[in-house]
Design an enzyme around this catalytic site. Structure first.
Site, PDB file in Angstrom:
ATOM      1  N   HIS A   1       2.642  -5.152 -10.408  1.00  0.00           N
ATOM      2  CA  HIS A   1       3.030  -3.864 -10.970  1.00  0.00           C
ATOM      3  C   HIS A   1       1.873  -2.877 -10.844  1.00  0.00           C
ATOM      4  O   HIS A   1       0.746  -3.179 -11.234  1.00  0.00           O
ATOM      5  CB  HIS A   1       3.423  -4.049 -12.437  1.00  0.00           C
ATOM      6  CG  HIS A   1       3.648  -2.762 -13.164  1.00  0.00           C
ATOM      7  ND1 HIS A   1       4.330  -1.702 -12.611  1.00  0.00           N
ATOM      8  CD2 HIS A   1       3.278  -2.364 -14.418  1.00  0.00           C
ATOM      9  CE1 HIS A   1       4.379  -0.713 -13.485  1.00  0.00           C
ATOM     10  NE2 HIS A   1       3.742  -1.081 -14.577  1.00  0.00           N
TER      11      HIS A   1
ATOM     12  N   ASN B   1       1.550   5.324 -11.614  1.00  0.00           N
ATOM     13  CA  ASN B   1       2.453   4.286 -12.125  1.00  0.00           C
ATOM     14  C   ASN B   1       3.886   4.759 -11.882  1.00  0.00           C
ATOM     15  O   ASN B   1       4.359   5.681 -12.548  1.00  0.00           O
ATOM     16  CB  ASN B   1       2.191   4.068 -13.614  1.00  0.00           C
ATOM     17  CG  ASN B   1       3.102   3.011 -14.230  1.00  0.00           C
ATOM     18  OD1 ASN B   1       4.102   2.610 -13.650  1.00  0.00           O
ATOM     19  ND2 ASN B   1       2.752   2.570 -15.428  1.00  0.00           N
TER      20      ASN B   1
ATOM     21  N   CYS C   1       9.156  -1.000 -16.616  1.00  0.00           N
ATOM     22  CA  CYS C   1       8.463  -1.309 -15.362  1.00  0.00           C
ATOM     23  C   CYS C   1       8.747  -2.709 -14.843  1.00  0.00           C
ATOM     24  O   CYS C   1       8.440  -3.007 -13.688  1.00  0.00           O
ATOM     25  CB  CYS C   1       6.967  -1.113 -15.544  1.00  0.00           C
ATOM     26  SG  CYS C   1       6.507   0.565 -16.050  1.00  0.00           S
TER      27      CYS C   1
END
Length: 317
Positions: free
Chosen positions: A243, A273, A118
């Site tokens: 994020h 996500n 990520c």
């Protein structure tokens, strides 16, 4: 004070979302979970899933085209394409090379950033800013995309409810205003197997408690170090692009920093996500709406498996 000799700017952004929407109710029909549990633990209500006949590179190209248009450049203008993803089309050839072919970017150098999960997108932006310091590059396309639905176990509620598929893109160029650019940064890492894909063909495994503890500790600290290096008090940062892993993590980080929640766009509720793409979906929320004005300062911050994390502090030119 610009930390780099050549000021750089994000000139355009784009996002691609697969059309299939997966609701919490749909997941609860096959997993030991509920809409209430998912929303309370993650903030996620729906996420997107890529069609079986499409690949990560398709999402990348679809996100890149509006970013190029917003920046007022064409694929032929690109000097480099950097793709951040942990769900590459295949081990070889390079996903960035496939995207180059799809776009018709004949001159572009191609690079893949793959192992920070990520945090791939933040590392890719950092590399792009440094490429623009050389005489070889004036326009760089950064694309971040992940298709987590391909690497999460349909029977595992820990991972299956968290992730969604998406792509985001940003075009970086040299800036004409000397006061803009990348002002400061911070990167860090500590080896952990609490988020991993053990071997080819295996599913992603995640220790949720470890992710929470590490993210809520490392993200705020990284932002403070980056803004300190940039010489900008954190309370003066105009936009915070975090994020999009989990709404509770984002809330905890903002609260720890004392930053108003209104400064941080949220996409995790409607996208889940989205891995490498997460910070780019947040960027596009503001850049796509022309809400980032010249002189605004902003941070881009993410954490990924490894663990690896990073923060960039920009002044928009």
């Amino acid at each position: 004070m610009n930390a780099l000799s050549v000021p750089v700017a994000i000139a355009g952004t784009g996002v691609h979302l697969p059309p299939e929407v997966v609701t919490n109710a749909e997941l609860a029909s096959t997993l030991d979970t509920s809409d209430e549990w998912i929303v309370s633990r993650t903030g996620i209500r729906v996420r997107r899933r890529l069609a079986p006949d499409r690949a990560t590179s398709d999402m990348c190209a679809a996100a890149a085209r509006p970013a190029l248009a917003a920046a007022g450049v064409t694929a032929r203008d690109l000097d480099a394409i950097i793709v951040g993803t942990y769900t590459a089309d295949q081990p070889l050839p390079s996903t960035a090379l496939i995207v180059k072919e799809l776009l018709g970017a004949e001159r572009a150098l191609t690079l893949d950033v793959t192992q920070a999960a990520c945090a791939n997108g933040v590392q890719a932006l950092f590399l792009a800013a440094h490429l623009l310091q050389t005489s070889a590059a004036r326009t760089v396309l950064v694309v971040a995309a992940d298709c987590a639905s391909r690497v999460t176990d349909p029977r595992d509620r820990t991972t299956r409810v968290f992730f969604g598929d998406a792509a985001g893109a940003a075009v970086l160029t040299r800036a004409s205003a000397p006061q803009g650019g990348l002002l400061g940064w911070d990167f860090g890492s500590e080896l952990s197997y609490d988020v991993e894909i053990p071997a080819a063909g295996e599913y992603l495994k995640m220790n949720g408690r470890s992710v929470w503890n590490t993210a809520t500790r490392c993200l705020p600290d990284s932002i403070l170090r980056a803004t300190d290096n940039a010489g900008v008090p954190v309370e003066e940062i105009t936009h915070v692009f975090l994020h999009q892993a989990n709404l509770n993590i984002i809330t905890a980080a903002l609260d720890k920093l004392g930053i108003p929640h209104s400064r941080a766009p949220i996409t995790v509720e409607s996208l889940g996500n989205t891995g490498s793409a997460g910070v780019f979906t947040a960027l596009h929320e503001r850049f796509g709406a022309d809400a980032v004005r010249p002189g605004d300062t902003y941070v881009v911050s993410s954490i990924g498996a490894g663990f690896q994390w990073g923060t960039l502090c920009f002044r928009h030119a």
